[in-house]
Design a protein around this motif. Structure first.
Motif, mmCIF file in Angstrom:
data_model
loop_
_atom_site.group_PDB
_atom_site.id
_atom_site.type_symbol
_atom_site.label_atom_id
_atom_site.label_comp_id
_atom_site.label_asym_id
_atom_site.label_seq_id
_atom_site.Cartn_x
_atom_site.Cartn_y
_atom_site.Cartn_z
ATOM 1 N N LEU A 42 -10.859 9.990 10.439
ATOM 2 C CA LEU A 42 -11.071 10.300 11.852
ATOM 3 C C LEU A 42 -11.474 11.759 12.042
ATOM 4 C CD1 LEU A 42 -10.895 9.617 14.873
ATOM 5 C CD2 LEU A 42 -8.460 10.160 14.771
ATOM 6 N N ASP A 43 -10.876 12.667 11.276
ATOM 7 C CA ASP A 43 -11.227 14.083 11.389
ATOM 8 C C ASP A 43 -12.699 14.302 11.036
ATOM 9 O OD1 ASP A 43 -8.528 15.047 12.003
ATOM 10 O OD2 ASP A 43 -8.061 14.477 9.936
ATOM 11 N N CYS A 44 -13.175 13.562 10.046
ATOM 12 C CA CYS A 44 -14.577 13.665 9.633
ATOM 13 C C CYS A 44 -15.494 13.144 10.735
ATOM 14 C CB CYS A 44 -14.813 12.892 8.339
ATOM 15 S SG CYS A 44 -13.708 13.360 6.983
ATOM 16 N N HIS A 45 -15.127 12.021 11.340
ATOM 17 C CA HIS A 45 -15.947 11.431 12.396
ATOM 18 C C HIS A 45 -16.003 12.340 13.622
ATOM 19 C CE1 HIS A 45 -16.882 7.452 10.754
ATOM 20 N NE2 HIS A 45 -15.694 7.484 10.205
ATOM 21 N N LEU A 46 -14.861 12.930 13.988
ATOM 22 C CA LEU A 46 -14.832 13.790 15.168
ATOM 23 C C LEU A 46 -15.617 15.074 14.943
ATOM 24 C CD1 LEU A 46 -11.125 13.370 16.331
ATOM 25 C CD2 LEU A 46 -13.175 12.358 17.337
ATOM 26 N N LEU A 47 -15.690 15.536 13.700
ATOM 27 C CA LEU A 47 -16.504 16.711 13.384
ATOM 28 C C LEU A 47 -17.989 16.358 13.421
ATOM 29 C CD1 LEU A 47 -16.898 19.616 12.372
ATOM 30 C CD2 LEU A 47 -16.570 18.750 10.032
ATOM 31 N N LYS A 48 -18.332 15.238 12.827
ATOM 32 C CA LYS A 48 -19.736 14.847 12.711
ATOM 33 C C LYS A 48 -20.315 14.363 14.030
ATOM 34 C CE LYS A 48 -22.742 11.841 9.934
ATOM 35 N NZ LYS A 48 -22.765 10.813 8.849
ATOM 36 N N HIS A 49 -19.509 13.655 14.820
ATOM 37 C CA HIS A 49 -19.986 13.052 16.067
ATOM 38 C C HIS A 49 -19.230 13.683 17.232
ATOM 39 C CE1 HIS A 49 -21.939 10.116 13.489
ATOM 40 N NE2 HIS A 49 -20.776 9.824 12.948
ATOM 41 N N LEU A 52 -17.985 11.807 20.266
ATOM 42 C CA LEU A 52 -16.850 10.899 20.105
ATOM 43 C C LEU A 52 -15.556 11.519 20.631
ATOM 44 C CD1 LEU A 52 -16.025 8.157 18.904
ATOM 45 C CD2 LEU A 52 -15.696 9.303 16.701
ATOM 46 N N ARG A 53 -15.500 12.845 20.698
ATOM 47 C CA ARG A 53 -14.261 13.521 21.120
ATOM 48 C C ARG A 53 -13.858 13.177 22.552
ATOM 49 N NH1 ARG A 53 -16.502 19.105 18.961
ATOM 50 N NH2 ARG A 53 -17.189 18.257 16.951
ATOM 51 N N PRO A 54 -14.771 13.234 23.531
ATOM 52 C CA PRO A 54 -14.352 12.831 24.880
ATOM 53 C C PRO A 54 -13.966 11.361 24.981
ATOM 54 C CG PRO A 54 -16.711 13.340 24.811
ATOM 55 C CD PRO A 54 -16.136 13.816 23.528
ATOM 56 N N VAL A 55 -14.605 10.520 24.153
ATOM 57 C CA VAL A 55 -14.233 9.099 24.147
ATOM 58 C C VAL A 55 -12.801 8.934 23.648
ATOM 59 C CG1 VAL A 55 -14.748 6.834 23.161
ATOM 60 C CG2 VAL A 55 -16.622 8.359 23.809
ATOM 61 N N MET A 56 -12.489 9.595 22.524
ATOM 62 C CA MET A 56 -11.136 9.527 21.982
ATOM 63 C C MET A 56 -10.137 10.181 22.912
ATOM 64 S SD MET A 56 -11.249 7.754 19.269
ATOM 65 C CE MET A 56 -9.603 8.106 18.644
ATOM 66 N N SER A 57 -10.540 11.243 23.598
ATOM 67 C CA SER A 57 -9.663 11.895 24.567
ATOM 68 C C SER A 57 -9.292 10.937 25.694
ATOM 69 C CB SER A 57 -10.331 13.145 25.148
ATOM 70 O OG SER A 57 -10.532 14.128 24.158
ATOM 71 N N LYS A 63 -6.457 15.560 25.633
ATOM 72 C CA LYS A 63 -7.711 16.267 25.420
ATOM 73 C C LYS A 63 -7.793 16.761 23.979
ATOM 74 C CE LYS A 63 -10.751 19.729 27.478
ATOM 75 N NZ LYS A 63 -10.874 20.789 28.508
ATOM 76 N N ILE A 64 -8.845 16.329 23.282
ATOM 77 C CA ILE A 64 -9.034 16.717 21.881
ATOM 78 C C ILE A 64 -9.988 17.899 21.830
ATOM 79 C CG2 ILE A 64 -9.860 15.973 19.619
ATOM 80 C CD1 ILE A 64 -9.088 13.107 20.428
ATOM 81 N N SER A 243 -21.984 5.529 10.907
ATOM 82 C CA SER A 243 -22.660 5.744 12.176
ATOM 83 C C SER A 243 -22.218 4.688 13.169
ATOM 84 C CB SER A 243 -24.183 5.652 11.987
ATOM 85 O OG SER A 243 -24.557 4.323 11.679
ATOM 86 N N PHE A 244 -22.441 4.996 14.455
ATOM 87 C CA PHE A 244 -22.075 4.038 15.490
ATOM 88 C C PHE A 244 -22.885 2.753 15.333
ATOM 89 C CE2 PHE A 244 -22.604 2.222 19.754
ATOM 90 C CZ PHE A 244 -21.276 2.015 20.089
ATOM 91 N N LEU A 245 -24.173 2.896 14.996
ATOM 92 C CA LEU A 245 -25.018 1.713 14.803
ATOM 93 C C LEU A 245 -24.504 0.862 13.654
ATOM 94 C CD1 LEU A 245 -27.546 0.096 15.508
ATOM 95 C CD2 LEU A 245 -28.846 1.593 13.962
ATOM 96 N N GLY A 246 -24.110 1.509 12.561
ATOM 97 C CA GLY A 246 -23.574 0.775 11.423
ATOM 98 C C GLY A 246 -22.294 0.048 11.781
ATOM 99 N N LEU A 247 -21.478 0.694 12.593
ATOM 100 C CA LEU A 247 -20.225 0.084 13.036
ATOM 101 C C LEU A 247 -20.488 -1.167 13.856
ATOM 102 C CD1 LEU A 247 -17.144 0.135 13.626
ATOM 103 C CD2 LEU A 247 -17.642 1.740 15.469
ATOM 104 N N VAL A 248 -21.390 -1.048 14.834
ATOM 105 C CA VAL A 248 -21.703 -2.186 15.707
ATOM 106 C C VAL A 248 -22.339 -3.319 14.907
ATOM 107 C CG1 VAL A 248 -23.117 -2.941 17.654
ATOM 108 C CG2 VAL A 248 -21.880 -0.767 17.764
#
Length: 325
Positions: A42-49, A52-57, A63-64, A243-248
């Motif tokens: 998750l730390d890697c995803h939040l750094l790269k994308h 995604l931080r406001p979504v997770m927040s 607030k992240i 990636s989000f596309l890969g996830l979907v």
């Protein structure tokens, strides 16, 4: 205090060590003097994308603004509504902004650290350990002698999953790379598959449970590898793709087709709660589960620690150590 922050560098965010204001605990929080934290995908995803931080927040209602989720340390102060913990208590659990000398955490997401468990071991537990425990106990309801396959058995969640499945009496098969075969055997796997030489989905073996932490097979391949009433669990939505596309793309067949087959297909994200943290602490103290720690980094080396996990090089957990004052 010193803390790791997100900093914009051209078109990407990077992690930097900076001086920031020491936080003050809210009414239901504890201020923790951090002794160790650990890195999650998750730390890697939040750094790269960064989007995604406001979504997770929004999802977490917190607030992240800085990285780090798993934490272990000593209570420094508590909010006015906190009665369970007091200054000086050793605790572990989850917070936001754990890569820092001090962090605040809701007390509902903390548990007492067992005396014979180190801060580094305790810091490795929360997200990885809870994901493994809740997948195998709650979603799969693993029973003695069931055949359980862990795909990604040498990673953070995988090393916990192998040991927890064995504690339930399962016959465990771990899937990993060549260099990790001895590690996965050493933590209790009955069988180890080297994915560079053998594809578990192409064999004749059928499993009651597949706990998938890699997501490198299709829906139909997983179906073939399961028993008719088998259960597939995808461990951690954010770990299913780069990636989000890969996830979907991965999830759509599962969501559309799973209602029409006899097997169960489940996606899991860990639910942080005090009772399960306590159970994990007891398993470690009893010697039934031993956290696998790959590497240790100092707070100033946090960017390298996250990069190590992001590069998929980690065996078990990667720890960020914060020196005791």
């Amino acid at each position: 205090m010193k803390a790791i922050i997100y900093q914009r560098d051209g078109s990407r965010d990077v992690l930097k060590l900076e001086e920031v204001e020491k936080p003050t605990p809210a009414d239901d929080e504890a201020l923790i003097k951090v002794r160790a934290a650990s890195v999650n995908p998750l730390d890697c995803h939040l750094l790269k994308h960064r989007r995604l931080r406001p979504v997770m927040s929004a999802l977490s209602k917190a607030k992240i603004t800085r990285p780090g989720r798993d934490v272990a340390g000593q209570v420094e102060a508590v909010g006015k509504n906190v009665t369970q913990f007091k200054p000086g208590d050793n605790v572990f659990g989850a917070c936001y902004a754990a890569f820092a000398e001090y962090a605040c955490a809701r007390t509902a997401a903390l548990a007492f650290k067992p005396d014979h468990v180190s801060f580094e071991q305790a810091a490795s537990v929360t997200i990885a350990g809870l994901t493994a425990l809740q997948a195998l106990r709650d979603k799969a309801e693993v029973q003695p002698a069931q055949k359980v396959l862990i795909n990604g058995a040498a990673g953070g969640v995988g090393t916990f999953a192998v040991q927890i499945a064995k504690s339930y009496g399962a016959e465990v098969t771990g899937v990993c790379s060549t260099r990790n075969i001895d590690l996965v055997r050493s933590i209790g796997a009955d069988h180890v598959i080297d994915y560079t030489r053998e594809d578990f989905a192409a064999s004749a073996e059928r499993y009651d449970v597949i706990f998938d932490l890699v997501s490198n097979h299709s829906f139909s391949e997983h179906r073939r590898a399961l028993t008719p009433k088998g259960i597939y669990i995808g461990g951690g939505v954010l770990g299913l793709g780069d990636s989000f596309l890969g996830l979907v793309t991965h999830l759509i067949p599962q969501l559309v087709l799973s209602p029409f087959v006899s097997q169960k297909f489940i996606t899991l994200m860990a639910n942080v709660n005090q009772d399960d943290l306590r159970i994990l602490g007891e398993l470690i103290e009893a010697g039934k589960v031993t956290p696998v720690i790959d590497k240790r980094f100092s707070l100033s080396e946090t960017a390298a620690a996250v990069s190590h996990v992001q590069g998929k090089h980690a065996r078990g957990k990667v720890i960020v150590e914060i020196a005791a004052a």
